[in-house]
Design an enzyme around this catalytic site. Sequence first.
Site, mmCIF file in Angstrom:
data_model
loop_
_atom_site.group_PDB
_atom_site.id
_atom_site.type_symbol
_atom_site.label_atom_id
_atom_site.label_comp_id
_atom_site.label_asym_id
_atom_site.label_seq_id
_atom_site.Cartn_x
_atom_site.Cartn_y
_atom_site.Cartn_z
ATOM 1 C CE LYS A 88 1.518 0.284 4.232
ATOM 2 N NZ LYS A 88 2.149 1.681 4.481
ATOM 3 N NE ARG A 156 9.097 4.832 5.904
ATOM 4 C CZ ARG A 156 9.180 3.516 6.793
ATOM 5 N NH1 ARG A 156 8.157 3.321 7.512
ATOM 6 N NH2 ARG A 156 10.330 3.328 7.791
#
Length: 319
Positions: A88, A156
């Site tokens: 995801k 990230r």
Amino acid sequence: MGCAGIAVRRMLPAFEACPDIEIAAVASRDEAKARQVAERFGCRPVHGYAELLEQDDIQAVYVPLPAALHAEWTEAALTAGRHVLAEKPLTTDRHRTGELLDLARTRGLVLMENVMFVHHHRHEEVRRLVAEGAIGELRAFHAAFTIPPLPDGDIRYNAELGGGALADVGVYPLRAALHFLGHDLDLVGARLVQGPGRQVETSGAALLSTPGTVTAQITFGMEHAYRSSYELWGSEGSITVDRAFTPPADHVPVIGLNRGGTVEKIRLEPHDQVAATVAAFAAAVRTGTLPDTGATLRQAELLDEIYRSASRGEPNGTE
């Protein structure tokens, strides 16, 4: 496809333990890394992602690449006739998500987004309690997933690779809201905050609502004290769940049921949500049963709406 940390720590061991799956190959752009991981899991190393799709004994592909690369390689795998389990978010664009889901459906291939907590049996028990009226009529849903700061070089924090708190940790409370309230949720408002020196949002919150009377508030961030929880409030009580999204396999799940001034702790047997997810994917491939992807598509739409419409600010409140 790739040797990401989640692949080596969690998914490859789960694939190895699943009786319906045989790990055939591990691919990496780094040939040495491919060899190292392949040796650990008793399969062959492949240099490069495209080369993996040329292997004639590959039936399905797991894609744990950075989010910005998901669409390209998921499409390549589907075009090559492979089933896909992708990390995801499935893509970073709502339209690309819809295109890939359509492509998989047209070709009769399984395309599953790897949101693992929805396969944990605790959440089905919560659904049952709500459906049976344990807390009366549902009024509100609150969920939060926050994690401590990451190393400065973590992908990230990299905008070009699809980083940011919304797609990485915000997807959990958002998916939980969809899981319990249905796909008719609409966005009311949102806020995203970019931490000092970061090129992506590092925290945020959103308010959503059903067409009826239920509101959903989600909070997320990746420079915070750890929190992984949700709560459902009803007209007669509430349900609380801690360690909601990434519990270890041996964790004893607890549901807090608050009503009539008393708190009941409902304890369930431990459940390995990673193994459950892998088993669900393998079963879908083997039986040819295409999964319901409505939540995946609505999640992508809401992520896009939150990102595009949210007000933005710095932690000190300056704009």
